[in-house]
Write a protein that holds these residues in place. Structure first.
Motif, PDB file in Angstrom:
ATOM      1  N   THR A  48      -3.522  -8.331   4.722  1.00 50.05           N
ATOM      2  CA  THR A  48      -3.108  -8.274   5.980  1.00 50.05           C
ATOM      3  C   THR A  48      -1.692  -7.663   6.011  1.00 50.05           C
ATOM      4  OG1 THR A  48      -2.830  -9.133   8.220  1.00 50.05           O
ATOM      5  CG2 THR A  48      -2.033 -10.406   6.138  1.00 50.05           C
ATOM      6  N   ILE A  49      -1.322  -7.062   7.254  1.00 49.16           N
ATOM      7  CA  ILE A  49       0.148  -6.610   7.462  1.00 49.16           C
ATOM      8  C   ILE A  49       0.827  -7.333   8.419  1.00 49.16           C
ATOM      9  CG2 ILE A  49       1.453  -4.500   8.251  1.00 49.16           C
ATOM     10  CD1 ILE A  49      -0.764  -2.783   7.155  1.00 49.16           C
ATOM     11  N   ASN A  50       1.873  -8.137   8.047  1.00 46.82           N
ATOM     12  CA  ASN A  50       2.623  -8.666   8.814  1.00 46.82           C
ATOM     13  C   ASN A  50       4.044  -9.115   8.401  1.00 46.82           C
ATOM     14  OD1 ASN A  50       3.098 -10.807  11.100  1.00 46.82           O
ATOM     15  ND2 ASN A  50       0.927 -10.931  11.390  1.00 46.82           N
ATOM     16  N   ILE A  91      -9.625 -11.861   8.193  1.00 48.10           N
ATOM     17  CA  ILE A  91      -8.576 -10.945   7.808  1.00 48.10           C
ATOM     18  C   ILE A  91      -8.888  -9.571   7.455  1.00 48.10           C
ATOM     19  CG2 ILE A  91      -6.661 -10.754   6.163  1.00 48.10           C
ATOM     20  CD1 ILE A  91      -6.021 -12.523   8.431  1.00 48.10           C
ATOM     21  N   GLU A  95      -6.572  -2.508   4.325  1.00 50.37           N
ATOM     22  CA  GLU A  95      -5.524  -2.084   5.565  1.00 50.37           C
ATOM     23  C   GLU A  95      -5.193  -0.453   5.264  1.00 50.37           C
ATOM     24  OE1 GLU A  95      -4.334  -3.069   8.235  1.00 50.37           O
ATOM     25  OE2 GLU A  95      -5.107  -5.209   8.028  1.00 50.37           O
TER      26      GLU A  95
END
Lengths: 132, 132, 132
Positions: A48-50, A91, A95
């Motif tokens: 994930t990207i956060n 999720i 990505e």
């Protein structure tokens, strides 16, 4: 260009920031413009990207995923890690990030995380750079 | 080909249909076949593909995400927008769409949405076209 | 290279393993290295990668998604399939898989699934191979 990296996770649930490693792979490559696909070949972890600046953000994400799919709910799969499989599908396994001028285009607060949901384990990460 | 677009959101939670804008970017480009990556560099918004014809569909998606990660639950991150970070990771930072014959391959009912979870804000959208 | 495949689903909720079909498409193509994008043009189904060996895993994923977005909750959209739209956005419309040496890079336990959330229906799957 394709690269694989081994990562040892230390806890059952753990979000590992791989942003700096990705930036180095991109700057060391000859790919000036294109796409970087970050992919995990496991069924109980995700990408994930956060936000990377405040570690409480990924802590909150992991905690809320545990509410959505609790480890100890009643599941059919008998290995005791159904929650980890469910979290992985929510999720996602990968990505895609844009490469421009030999750099990843990431927002000021964005980091890329390997999300471990059934650790500790040895995990592989594939990084594919596609030029264009 | 890489393009960026600025979008001003008006509410805290808002799904903005960017499909027509994407179609125009693709038809104005020289990319005949390939992939269009739509990417948001923010940690409290996401990109999703879903029905555009009935606005109640994205209203239902936003409402259910609020049940999954309520704004006012107890979180560690102290900025009051943990729910927005969680929703962003569930929805994801990007979508990839196939380009064929200079057009996006989208289903009859599919639209592409920027999902604002912590607005109103000024947001950036990156659109990368990869030929092949 | 772009290919489309028709799939007839048989139940309202069904995860259909398309891994072997994808492997064949890749080995039949001339693409040696690159990315395989698997895309569904529908708004009530998705694509996920998860364990194929024990069918209980995808059964658990489907059951938990039903808890997250129950079919019979109160929604605005009047067609009775809001839950399917929500599940589709949580799972996502596509997955990207790396191609190396004319083969998909998938983990030992990974399979690729078309996730039907509003069947039975006739569904289309697009498979785009991008070389690089």
């Amino acid at each position: 260009m394709l690269k694989s990296v081994e990562i040892s996770t230390k806890r059952r649930t753990e979000f590992i920031d791989v942003t700096d490693m990705l930036r180095k792979i991109v700057s060391d490559s000859r790919v000036k413009d294109g796409i970087c696909l970050v992919y995990t070949p496991h069924t109980t972890c995700g990408i994930t990207i956060n936000e990377y600046a405040d570690p409480d953000v990924v802590k909150d994400i992991a905690a809320q995923l545990e509410k959505i799919a609790p480890q100890n709910a009643a599941y059919s799969h008998v290995e005791g890690n159904s929650d980890a499989h469910i979290k992985a599908s929510i999720i996602g396994s990968s990505e895609s990030i844009i490469i421009s001028n030999s750099k990843l285009i990431l927002g000021t607060w964005q980091g890329v995380f390997l999300c471990e949901f059934d650790g500790p384990r040895k995990r592989t990460l594939y990084i594919k750079l596609l030029e264009g």
